[in-house]
Scaffold this active site. Structure first.
Site, PDB file in Angstrom:
ATOM      1  N   LYS A   1       2.228  -3.233   7.435  1.00 62.44           N
ATOM      2  CA  LYS A   1       2.454  -3.457   5.998  1.00 62.44           C
ATOM      3  C   LYS A   1       3.915  -3.130   5.639  1.00 62.44           C
ATOM      4  CE  LYS A   1      -0.091  -4.514   3.144  1.00 62.44           C
ATOM      5  NZ  LYS A   1      -0.562  -5.840   2.632  1.00 62.44           N
TER       6      LYS A   1
ATOM      7  N   THR B   1       0.824  -1.208   0.000  1.00 62.80           N
ATOM      8  CA  THR B   1       0.000   0.000   0.000  1.00 62.80           C
ATOM      9  C   THR B   1       0.861   1.262   0.000  1.00 62.80           C
ATOM     10  OG1 THR B   1      -1.461   1.294   1.427  1.00 62.80           O
ATOM     11  CG2 THR B   1      -0.119  -0.342   2.526  1.00 62.80           C
ATOM     12  N   ASP B   2       0.314   2.350  -0.529  1.00 61.30           N
ATOM     13  CA  ASP B   2       1.027   3.636  -0.485  1.00 61.30           C
ATOM     14  C   ASP B   2       1.156   4.166   0.941  1.00 61.30           C
ATOM     15  OD1 ASP B   2      -1.641   4.387  -0.055  1.00 61.30           O
ATOM     16  OD2 ASP B   2      -1.705   5.866  -1.670  1.00 61.30           O
ATOM     17  N   GLU B   3       0.352   3.604   1.874  1.00 62.35           N
ATOM     18  CA  GLU B   3       0.393   4.129   3.250  1.00 62.35           C
ATOM     19  C   GLU B   3       1.734   3.882   3.928  1.00 62.35           C
ATOM     20  OE1 GLU B   3      -2.983   3.564   5.740  1.00 62.35           O
ATOM     21  OE2 GLU B   3      -4.397   3.857   4.095  1.00 62.35           O
TER      22      GLU B   3
ATOM     23  N   TYR C   1      -1.665  -0.205  11.176  1.00 60.87           N
ATOM     24  CA  TYR C   1      -1.867  -0.920   9.906  1.00 60.87           C
ATOM     25  C   TYR C   1      -0.685  -0.697   8.965  1.00 60.87           C
ATOM     26  CZ  TYR C   1      -3.269  -1.418   5.012  1.00 60.87           C
ATOM     27  OH  TYR C   1      -3.291  -1.734   3.667  1.00 60.87           O
TER      28      TYR C   1
HETATM   29  P1  NAD Z   1      -9.983  -7.023   2.756  1.00 61.96           P
HETATM   30  O1  NAD Z   1      -9.924  -6.700   4.203  1.00 61.96           O
HETATM   31  O2  NAD Z   1     -11.208  -6.718   1.978  1.00 61.96           O
HETATM   32  O3  NAD Z   1      -9.700  -8.584   2.538  1.00 61.96           O
HETATM   33  C1  NAD Z   1      -8.684  -9.266   3.236  1.00 61.96           C
HETATM   34  C2  NAD Z   1      -8.848 -10.759   2.961  1.00 61.96           C
HETATM   35  O4  NAD Z   1      -7.764 -11.449   3.624  1.00 61.96           O
HETATM   36  C3  NAD Z   1     -10.150 -11.339   3.524  1.00 61.96           C
HETATM   37  O5  NAD Z   1     -10.716 -12.237   2.597  1.00 61.96           O
HETATM   38  C4  NAD Z   1      -9.703 -12.073   4.783  1.00 61.96           C
HETATM   39  O6  NAD Z   1     -10.528 -13.180   5.115  1.00 61.96           O
HETATM   40  C5  NAD Z   1      -8.295 -12.518   4.390  1.00 61.96           C
HETATM   41  N1  NAD Z   1      -7.424 -12.739   5.557  1.00 61.96           N
HETATM   42  C6  NAD Z   1      -7.240 -11.892   6.601  1.00 61.96           C
HETATM   43  N2  NAD Z   1      -6.377 -12.453   7.488  1.00 61.96           N
HETATM   44  C7  NAD Z   1      -6.006 -13.654   6.968  1.00 61.96           C
HETATM   45  C8  NAD Z   1      -5.131 -14.684   7.400  1.00 61.96           C
HETATM   46  N3  NAD Z   1      -4.468 -14.616   8.576  1.00 61.96           N
HETATM   47  N4  NAD Z   1      -4.969 -15.769   6.607  1.00 61.96           N
HETATM   48  C9  NAD Z   1      -5.629 -15.878   5.431  1.00 61.96           C
HETATM   49  N5  NAD Z   1      -6.496 -14.940   4.986  1.00 61.96           N
HETATM   50  C10 NAD Z   1      -6.669 -13.841   5.741  1.00 61.96           C
HETATM   51  O7  NAD Z   1      -8.693  -6.316   2.116  1.00 61.96           O
HETATM   52  P2  NAD Z   1      -8.533  -5.608   0.692  1.00 61.96           P
HETATM   53  O8  NAD Z   1      -8.998  -4.222   0.800  1.00 61.96           O
HETATM   54  O9  NAD Z   1      -9.043  -6.510  -0.352  1.00 61.96           O
HETATM   55  O10 NAD Z   1      -6.935  -5.551   0.616  1.00 61.96           O
HETATM   56  C11 NAD Z   1      -6.190  -6.636   0.058  1.00 61.96           C
HETATM   57  C12 NAD Z   1      -4.711  -6.284   0.113  1.00 61.96           C
HETATM   58  O11 NAD Z   1      -4.466  -5.108  -0.648  1.00 61.96           O
HETATM   59  C13 NAD Z   1      -4.172  -6.002   1.509  1.00 61.96           C
HETATM   60  O12 NAD Z   1      -2.894  -6.565   1.602  1.00 61.96           O
HETATM   61  C14 NAD Z   1      -4.111  -4.488   1.593  1.00 61.96           C
HETATM   62  O13 NAD Z   1      -3.098  -4.076   2.465  1.00 61.96           O
HETATM   63  C15 NAD Z   1      -3.790  -4.146   0.159  1.00 61.96           C
HETATM   64  N6  NAD Z   1      -4.250  -2.819  -0.313  1.00 61.96           N
HETATM   65  C16 NAD Z   1      -5.551  -2.436  -0.156  1.00 61.96           C
HETATM   66  C17 NAD Z   1      -5.987  -1.215  -0.656  1.00 61.96           C
HETATM   67  C18 NAD Z   1      -7.432  -0.749  -0.520  1.00 61.96           C
HETATM   68  O14 NAD Z   1      -7.730   0.396  -0.874  1.00 61.96           O
HETATM   69  N7  NAD Z   1      -8.356  -1.573  -0.059  1.00 61.96           N
HETATM   70  C19 NAD Z   1      -5.086  -0.371  -1.329  1.00 61.96           C
HETATM   71  C20 NAD Z   1      -3.752  -0.797  -1.450  1.00 61.96           C
HETATM   72  C21 NAD Z   1      -3.358  -2.025  -0.958  1.00 61.96           C
HETATM   73  O1  DAU Z   2      -4.076   4.066   0.546  1.00 61.30           O
HETATM   74  C1  DAU Z   2      -4.340   2.680   0.509  1.00 61.30           C
HETATM   75  C2  DAU Z   2      -5.130   2.289   1.735  1.00 61.30           C
HETATM   76  O2  DAU Z   2      -6.455   2.815   1.553  1.00 61.30           O
HETATM   77  C3  DAU Z   2      -5.170   0.793   1.958  1.00 61.30           C
HETATM   78  O3  DAU Z   2      -3.857   0.342   2.235  1.00 61.30           O
HETATM   79  C4  DAU Z   2      -6.096   0.432   3.124  1.00 61.30           C
HETATM   80  O4  DAU Z   2      -6.209  -0.977   3.231  1.00 61.30           O
HETATM   81  C5  DAU Z   2      -7.464   1.027   2.852  1.00 61.30           C
HETATM   82  O5  DAU Z   2      -8.310   0.780   3.966  1.00 61.30           O
HETATM   83  C6  DAU Z   2      -7.364   2.533   2.594  1.00 61.30           C
HETATM   84  O6  DAU Z   2      -6.993   3.244   3.795  1.00 61.30           O
HETATM   85  P1  DAU Z   2      -7.690   4.645   4.216  1.00 61.30           P
HETATM   86  O7  DAU Z   2      -7.562   4.820   5.662  1.00 61.30           O
HETATM   87  O8  DAU Z   2      -7.234   5.741   3.331  1.00 61.30           O
HETATM   88  O9  DAU Z   2      -9.216   4.277   3.791  1.00 61.30           O
HETATM   89  P2  DAU Z   2     -10.620   4.552   4.507  1.00 61.30           P
HETATM   90  O10 DAU Z   2     -11.676   4.170   3.527  1.00 61.30           O
HETATM   91  O11 DAU Z   2     -10.691   3.981   5.862  1.00 61.30           O
HETATM   92  O12 DAU Z   2     -10.623   6.143   4.642  1.00 61.30           O
HETATM   93  C7  DAU Z   2     -10.483   6.989   3.508  1.00 61.30           C
HETATM   94  C8  DAU Z   2     -10.462   8.423   4.005  1.00 61.30           C
HETATM   95  O13 DAU Z   2     -11.781   8.746   4.499  1.00 61.30           O
HETATM   96  C9  DAU Z   2      -9.524   8.671   5.162  1.00 61.30           C
HETATM   97  O14 DAU Z   2      -8.951   9.966   5.050  1.00 61.30           O
HETATM   98  C10 DAU Z   2     -10.415   8.620   6.392  1.00 61.30           C
HETATM   99  C11 DAU Z   2     -11.746   9.130   5.882  1.00 61.30           C
HETATM  100  N1  DAU Z   2     -12.939   8.547   6.534  1.00 61.30           N
HETATM  101  C12 DAU Z   2     -13.056   7.202   6.605  1.00 61.30           C
HETATM  102  C13 DAU Z   2     -14.144   6.609   7.212  1.00 61.30           C
HETATM  103  C14 DAU Z   2     -14.257   5.104   7.322  1.00 61.30           C
HETATM  104  C15 DAU Z   2     -13.941   9.378   7.011  1.00 61.30           C
HETATM  105  O15 DAU Z   2     -13.857  10.625   6.921  1.00 61.30           O
HETATM  106  N2  DAU Z   2     -15.032   8.812   7.615  1.00 61.30           N
HETATM  107  C16 DAU Z   2     -15.165   7.452   7.747  1.00 61.30           C
HETATM  108  O16 DAU Z   2     -16.188   6.997   8.332  1.00 61.30           O
END
Ligand code: NAD
Ligand code: DAU
Length: 340
Positions: free
Chosen positions: A159, A130-132, A155
């Site tokens: 990562k 992730t970019d985070e 988190y």
């Molecule tokens: P998500 O939370 O929707 O899904 C996570 C999945 O992993 C679920 O199916 C869960 O059951 C499984 N899991 C969790 N713990 C586990 C374990 N111990 N063993 C096996 N399976 C397990 O997550 P997502 O949003 O789909 O993110 C997927 C990946 O992409 C993550 O690594 C996250 O850091 C990365 N990522 C997410 C975003 C985003 O915006 N959502 C952006 C950049 C990177």
């Molecule tokens: O940048 C990539 C990341 O994006 C991934 O690595 C993470 O897995 C994914 O959860 C996401 O992280 P963020 O914290 O940026 O996403 P989130 O949707 O939780 O929040 C997006 C923005 O919105 C953040 O600035 C917080 C704000 N927010 C979020 C929630 C849930 C609100 O203002 N209100 C809310 O209720």
């Protein structure tokens, strides 16, 4: 043709990635290793039913015996095995409540997976990050692959730790890994704890929309299909040992996203409620994705103006999915199917 272990394939991005493989690489053999935490939902994968090259293994990446069951399934499919590693605890707010599950899965789990993958001599290992991990930007500038890691939440720290474990495996053991770092995704099957689906769900029910702080934090939004296509490009053509940033030049303040959603949904802005800020809230993320564009020819295909309405339409057409996820009813199916 490939044999692939996908971890976390029942989650948001993992399930979209499996749909992409099913549609575009149907001859590949795919094992999905997923623990089915609260974020894992097999209902996301119903359209894969009947795909004879696909097998689901329920297991925890932090347990070597579970990982070995996934490798045994991959071996039965035959051919050299590659891994795409999505499984993680993914929600920042949950990590603020409790960091331990994040260390357990994201750090320990990644090391267990790396050890097993190395023992099995995998062909390629794509670590989805992730970019985070880069921390927070000011008003200008972009994260490049050379930006120093400076994670701010439990988190993102977990990562970043997993990224460094992958780096160490490459450096020490010549392990064939690649790392991707992507910005915020949105699209079908996203768990309604994240900003976009949470706001769609709440606005649709006429509930107030909680915007953290002043709502001016900036995220770089990418449609999940674009992210999945980028991961596939890295898996197939990326240079071993390299890191690739993935992002869409789609920077928006949170409040702009929320207003746009309300307008698309035909709901009033009076639903917006400014609430207490997230502790340690990163101000701005923005990705420089020129490396993946230059080396692999990947560019996002979707603009937010088009893909946000697509996302809303998807959630509207899947009101039952959203209702079952929000009420927790999808877990009753898991209990019936897996005994808990
Ligand atoms: P998500 O939370 O929707 O899904 C996570 C999945 O992993 C679920 O199916 C869960 O059951 C499984 N899991 C969790 N713990 C586990 C374990 N111990 N063993 C096996 N399976 C397990 O997550 P997502 O949003 O789909 O993110 C997927 C990946 O992409 C993550 O690594 C996250 O850091 C990365 N990522 C997410 C975003 C985003 O915006 N959502 C952006 C950049 C990177
Ligand atoms: O940048 C990539 C990341 O994006 C991934 O690595 C993470 O897995 C994914 O959860 C996401 O992280 P963020 O914290 O940026 O996403 P989130 O949707 O939780 O929040 C997006 C923005 O919105 C953040 O600035 C917080 C704000 N927010 C979020 C929630 C849930 C609100 O203002 N209100 C809310 O209720």
């Amino acid at each position: 043709m490939k044999t692939l272990i996908v971890t976390g394939g029942a989650g948001f991005i993992g399930s979209n990635f499996l749909h992409l493989l099913h549609a575009s690489r149907p001859d590949w053999k795919v094992v999905n290793l997923d623990a089915l935490t609260y974020a894992g939902n097999l209902e996301n994968l119903i359209s894969l039913e009947g795909w004879k090259n696909y097998e689901f293994v329920r297991g925890d990446i932090a347990r070597r015996e579970d990982v070995e069951r996934a490798f045994a399934a991959a071996r039965r499919f035959g051919g050299p095995v590659s891994v795409v590693h999505f499984a993680a605890e993914s929600h920042v707010d949950r990590s603020i409540e409790s960091g331990l599950p994040f260390v357990q899965t994201n750090v320990l789990g990644t090391q267990v997976l790396l050890d097993a993958a190395r023992a099995h001599g995998v062909e390629r290992f794509v670590h989805v990050s992730t970019d985070e991990v880069y921390g927070s930007l000011g008003d200008t500038g972009y994260f490049t692959e050379e930006t120093p890691l400076a994670p701010n939440s439990p988190y993102s720290a977990s990562k970043a730790a997993s990224d460094l474990l992958v780096r160490a495996a490459v450096h020490t053991h010549g392990f064939p890994a690649l790392v991707t770092r992507c910005s915020n995704n949105y699209g079908p099957f996203q768990f309604p704890e994240k900003l976009v689906p949470l706001m769609i769900a709440k606005a649709s029910d006429g509930e107030s929309l909680p915007v953290y702080g002043d709502g001016k934090n900036v995220r770089d939004w990418l449609y999940v299909v674009d992210h999945c296509e980028a991961i596939l490009a890295v898996l197939e053509r990326g240079r071993l040992g390299e890191t690739y940033n993935i992002g869409g030049h789609n920077e928006y303040q949170n409040i702009a996203i929320v207003r746009r959603l309300l307008s698309e949904l035909g709901k009033p802005e009076s639903l917006i409620r400014y609430v207490k800020d997230r502790p340690g809230h990163d101000r701005r993320y923005a990705i420089d994705a020129s490396k993946i564009e230059r080396e692999l020819g990947w560019k996002p295909r979707y603009r937010l103006e088009d893909a946000l309405p697509l996302t809303i339409a998807w959630y509207r057409s899947r009101a039952g999915w959203l209702q079952r996820v929000r009420s927790g009813a999808y877990r009753e199916y898991l209990a019936r199917q897996y005994g808990g």
